[in-house]
Design a protein around this motif. Structure first.
Motif, PDB file in Angstrom:
ATOM      1  N   ARG A 195      49.339  31.808 -50.025  1.00  0.00           N
ATOM      2  CA  ARG A 195      49.760  30.572 -49.265  1.00  0.00           C
ATOM      3  C   ARG A 195      48.490  30.543 -48.277  1.00  0.00           C
ATOM      4  NH1 ARG A 195      54.836  33.010 -48.893  1.00  0.00           N
ATOM      5  NH2 ARG A 195      54.423  33.996 -46.884  1.00  0.00           N
ATOM      6  N   THR A 196      47.897  31.804 -47.661  1.00  0.00           N
ATOM      7  CA  THR A 196      46.394  31.571 -46.954  1.00  0.00           C
ATOM      8  C   THR A 196      45.466  31.213 -47.592  1.00  0.00           C
ATOM      9  OG1 THR A 196      47.558  33.538 -45.688  1.00  0.00           O
ATOM     10  CG2 THR A 196      45.184  33.063 -45.427  1.00  0.00           C
ATOM     11  N   ASP A 197      45.324  31.450 -48.935  1.00  0.00           N
ATOM     12  CA  ASP A 197      44.392  31.047 -49.981  1.00  0.00           C
ATOM     13  C   ASP A 197      44.319  29.607 -50.138  1.00  0.00           C
ATOM     14  OD1 ASP A 197      43.384  33.878 -49.833  1.00  0.00           O
ATOM     15  OD2 ASP A 197      44.256  34.410 -51.617  1.00  0.00           O
ATOM     16  N   THR A 257      44.824  31.997 -56.314  1.00  0.00           N
ATOM     17  CA  THR A 257      44.833  33.545 -56.244  1.00  0.00           C
ATOM     18  C   THR A 257      44.982  33.672 -57.764  1.00  0.00           C
ATOM     19  OG1 THR A 257      45.739  33.668 -54.024  1.00  0.00           O
ATOM     20  CG2 THR A 257      46.035  35.483 -55.694  1.00  0.00           C
ATOM     21  N   LEU A 258      44.033  34.420 -58.142  1.00  0.00           N
ATOM     22  CA  LEU A 258      43.898  34.716 -59.524  1.00  0.00           C
ATOM     23  C   LEU A 258      44.609  36.021 -59.851  1.00  0.00           C
ATOM     24  CD1 LEU A 258      42.900  34.387 -62.539  1.00  0.00           C
ATOM     25  CD2 LEU A 258      40.578  35.301 -61.977  1.00  0.00           C
ATOM     26  N   ARG A 276      33.867  27.307 -51.516  1.00  0.00           N
ATOM     27  CA  ARG A 276      35.326  27.803 -52.171  1.00  0.00           C
ATOM     28  C   ARG A 276      35.945  28.986 -51.862  1.00  0.00           C
ATOM     29  NH1 ARG A 276      34.439  28.724 -57.196  1.00  0.00           N
ATOM     30  NH2 ARG A 276      32.285  29.674 -56.967  1.00  0.00           N
ATOM     31  N   ILE A 277      37.234  28.990 -51.603  1.00  0.00           N
ATOM     32  CA  ILE A 277      38.104  30.113 -51.146  1.00  0.00           C
ATOM     33  C   ILE A 277      38.921  30.356 -52.235  1.00  0.00           C
ATOM     34  CG2 ILE A 277      39.383  31.266 -49.444  1.00  0.00           C
ATOM     35  CD1 ILE A 277      38.143  29.649 -47.277  1.00  0.00           C
ATOM     36  N   ASN A 278      38.849  31.521 -52.640  1.00  0.00           N
ATOM     37  CA  ASN A 278      39.824  32.053 -53.871  1.00  0.00           C
ATOM     38  C   ASN A 278      39.929  33.575 -53.684  1.00  0.00           C
ATOM     39  OD1 ASN A 278      39.976  29.518 -55.625  1.00  0.00           O
ATOM     40  ND2 ASN A 278      37.893  30.103 -55.753  1.00  0.00           N
ATOM     41  N   ALA A 279      41.007  34.132 -54.330  1.00  0.00           N
ATOM     42  CA  ALA A 279      41.323  35.589 -54.203  1.00  0.00           C
ATOM     43  C   ALA A 279      41.719  36.135 -55.469  1.00  0.00           C
ATOM     44  CB  ALA A 279      42.497  35.751 -53.255  1.00  0.00           C
TER      45      ALA A 279
END
Length: 101
Positions: A14-16, A91-92, A29-32
């Motif tokens: 949810r944060t990402d 999120t991956l 770009r923000i990913n996790a």
């Protein structure tokens, strides 16, 4: 153990997603990456000292094995590559299909 991991993964997801939307217009770009149990010294101390526990943890991964640090690193490298230039706010999972019992 598994439910706490699942809750943390959901919170981070949810944060990402929110941060990905928030900064996308700036070209950021923000990913996790969300790994399950990975063969590391910490996992060795936590899970692999006992054969029964190792079998249970391994069985939670439908691929039938524990992931490696190289597999997590490959996912991170892909997210940093031009091939993922249109990916943001995600999120991956790098989890071998990890299933919470």
């Amino acid at each position: 153990m598994a439910s706490a991991l699942l809750r943390e993964q959901q919170r981070r997801r949810r944060t990402d997603e929110g941060r990905g939307d928030e900064y996308a217009h700036k070209g950021v770009r923000i990913n996790a990456v969300a790994p399950a149990v990975i063969d590391t010294p910490m996992a060795e101390r936590s899970y692999f000292h006992d054969a029964d526990l190792t079998a249970r943890v391994t069985a939670m991964h439908p691929l039938g094995r524990i992931g490696t640090a190289d597999e997590v690193a490959s996912a991170v490298l892909w997210l940093c590559s031009p091939g993922a230039s249109f990916v943001t706010g995600h999120t991956l999972p790098v989890d071998g299909g990890f299933v919470v019992p």
